[in-house]
Scaffold this active site. Structure first.
Site, short mmCIF file in Angstrom:
data_model
loop_
_atom_site.label_atom_id
_atom_site.label_comp_id
_atom_site.label_asym_id
_atom_site.label_seq_id
_atom_site.Cartn_x
_atom_site.Cartn_y
_atom_site.Cartn_z
N THR A 19 0.69 -1.07 -0.03
CA THR A 19 0.06 0.10 0.02
C THR A 19 0.93 1.27 -0.09
OG1 THR A 19 -1.86 -1.00 1.05
CG2 THR A 19 -1.71 1.27 1.34
N SER A 66 1.22 -7.45 -0.86
CA SER A 66 2.07 -8.46 -0.14
C SER A 66 1.11 -9.70 0.49
CB SER A 66 2.61 -7.82 1.12
OG SER A 66 1.78 -7.59 2.26
N THR A 99 1.39 -4.24 4.26
CA THR A 99 1.47 -4.63 5.56
C THR A 99 0.94 -5.75 6.08
OG1 THR A 99 -0.94 -3.60 5.80
CG2 THR A 99 1.10 -2.03 6.20
N ASP A 100 0.29 -6.64 5.04
CA ASP A 100 -0.47 -7.77 5.05
C ASP A 100 0.45 -8.89 5.81
OD1 ASP A 100 -2.71 -6.58 4.72
OD2 ASP A 100 -3.19 -7.48 2.53
N1 ASP Z 1 -2.67 -5.36 0.81
C1 ASP Z 1 -1.70 -4.56 1.04
C2 ASP Z 1 -0.27 -5.23 1.03
O1 ASP Z 1 -0.09 -6.03 2.19
C3 ASP Z 1 -2.11 -4.03 2.51
C4 ASP Z 1 -0.85 -3.00 2.90
O2 ASP Z 1 0.09 -2.79 2.38
O3 ASP Z 1 -1.29 -2.15 3.69
O4 ASP Z 1 0.17 -4.97 0.20
#
Ligand code: ASP
Length: 335
Positions: A19, A66, A99-100
């Site tokens: 993200t 991710s 973050t995932d």
């Molecule tokens: N779906 C995103 C990822 O993990 C979520 C994020 O980065 O906050 O790439």
């Protein structure tokens, strides 16, 4: 992008997507965007203050959401970091990530980076196009930590929302909040704000340069199964039939396992599958022989590692040829 002040530390920024590199059509949107589309040069250009903190060497390692992280990309990333940190002209590494699965990647690197130089992961909860995007400040803070002398020997860290967390302890705790990352039980390692970095504790468990693990052998298949009311043994039996080498249980409470699953696990262990009991509870630890008879079952307790990190450690242990339950328990008591 390469900045020029020769007296500043030289930090490699490796971008993988997420993200923090996300883009939405509308600045008011913080969900419903596409992750991993903005390139590393643009991420760096959005933070002019970086030139006061470090000389940056940038690489685009991947451009993914991710949630789609793979073991192959883990190996590519980990090996690249080790090559860079072995160079005299690189003082630390920052990884931008989604973050995932950030906590999984961070813990894998914590166990396989062969250097005492700082490695700091960062991310964002809001896409780069959002009003009040959190990525630029998180990136500046991550580089600030990586460039700071006190960050050496702390293992792999996560800089997020002004806090510095150990890769071993940190976990994502919110689907939307900008303070999504916490270290339950033990708290953050320290904090970073306005160029100041302060550590309040150190990591006791073994990591990085002291770790026995590497990314040379293929990572074996290890899957995660949860225990819950009315659980059936279908998933465990299917994984065993598929040839899985290890299973991590996201147990209830102190890693307790539904009687139906416990029988399936006993059968799996009888077929040579390594079993580690973790918990679906977000804090606390899983005691050996606490809520299930590890001695009788031949299982291992995960201690304070959540199921996703327990899976990482079990994969590395199995890849290193450690298959005996007592020896795996020793690993879980050490890392
Ligand atoms: N779906 C995103 C990822 O993990 C979520 C994020 O980065 O906050 O790439």
């Amino acid at each position: 992008m390469t900045t020029s002040n020769i007296s500043l530390p030289r930090i490699a920024v490796l971008a993988t997507g997420g993200t923090i590199a996300g883009q939405a059509g509308d600045a008011s949107k913080t969900a419903g965007y596409k992750a991993g589309v903005v390139g590393v040069d643009k991420l760096l250009d959005a933070v002019p203050a970086l030139s006061q903190v470090a000389r940056i060497h940038a690489e685009q390692v991947a451009s993914i959401d991710s949630k789609d992280m793979s073991t192959a990309l883990w190996v590519t990333l980990g090996k690249r970091i080790n090559v860079l940190l072995a160079q005299d002209d690189i003082d630390g590494v920052v990884v931008t990530h989604g973050t995932d699965t950030l906590e999984e990647t961070a813990y894998l690197l914590h166990l396989t980076v062969k250097s005492e130089k700082p490695v700091v992961l960062t991310a964002a909860m809001r896409p780069s196009t959002a009003l009040s995007a959190d990525g630029p400040l998180n990136l500046l803070n991550a580089v600030t930590v990586a460039a700071h002398g006190s960050a050496a020997k702390q293992g792999v860290m996560v800089a997020f929302n002004n806090q510095i967390h150990s890769a071993r302890d940190v976990t994502k705790t919110s689907t939307y909040a900008v303070d999504a990352f916490r270290s339950p039980e033990v708290g953050a390692l320290g904090w970073v704000q306005d160029g100041r970095v302060e550590f309040q504790r150190a990591v006791v468990r073994r990591h990085t340069a002291q770790s026995q693990f590497d990314l040379e052998a293929a990572l074996p298949s290890v899957e995660i199964v949860a225990s819950y009311a009315g659980a059936s043994r279908a998933a465990i039996d299917a994984f065993v039939a598929a040839g899985v080498k290890g299973l991590v249980i996201a147990g209830t409470g102190n890693g307790s396992v539904h009687a139906t699953l416990q029988q399936a696990l006993a059968d799996a262990i009888g077929k040579g599958v390594a079993v580690v009991r973790s918990s679906r509870v977000s804090s606390g630890h899983v005691m050996r022989n606490g809520a299930a008879p590890d001695d009788a079952l031949g299982s291992v307790s995960a201690g304070t590692l959540n199921p996703y990190k327990a899976r990482v450690l079990l994969m590395l242990a199995l890849a290193a040829g450690i298959t005996d339950a007592a020896a795996i328990q020793q690993i879980f008591d050490t890392y």
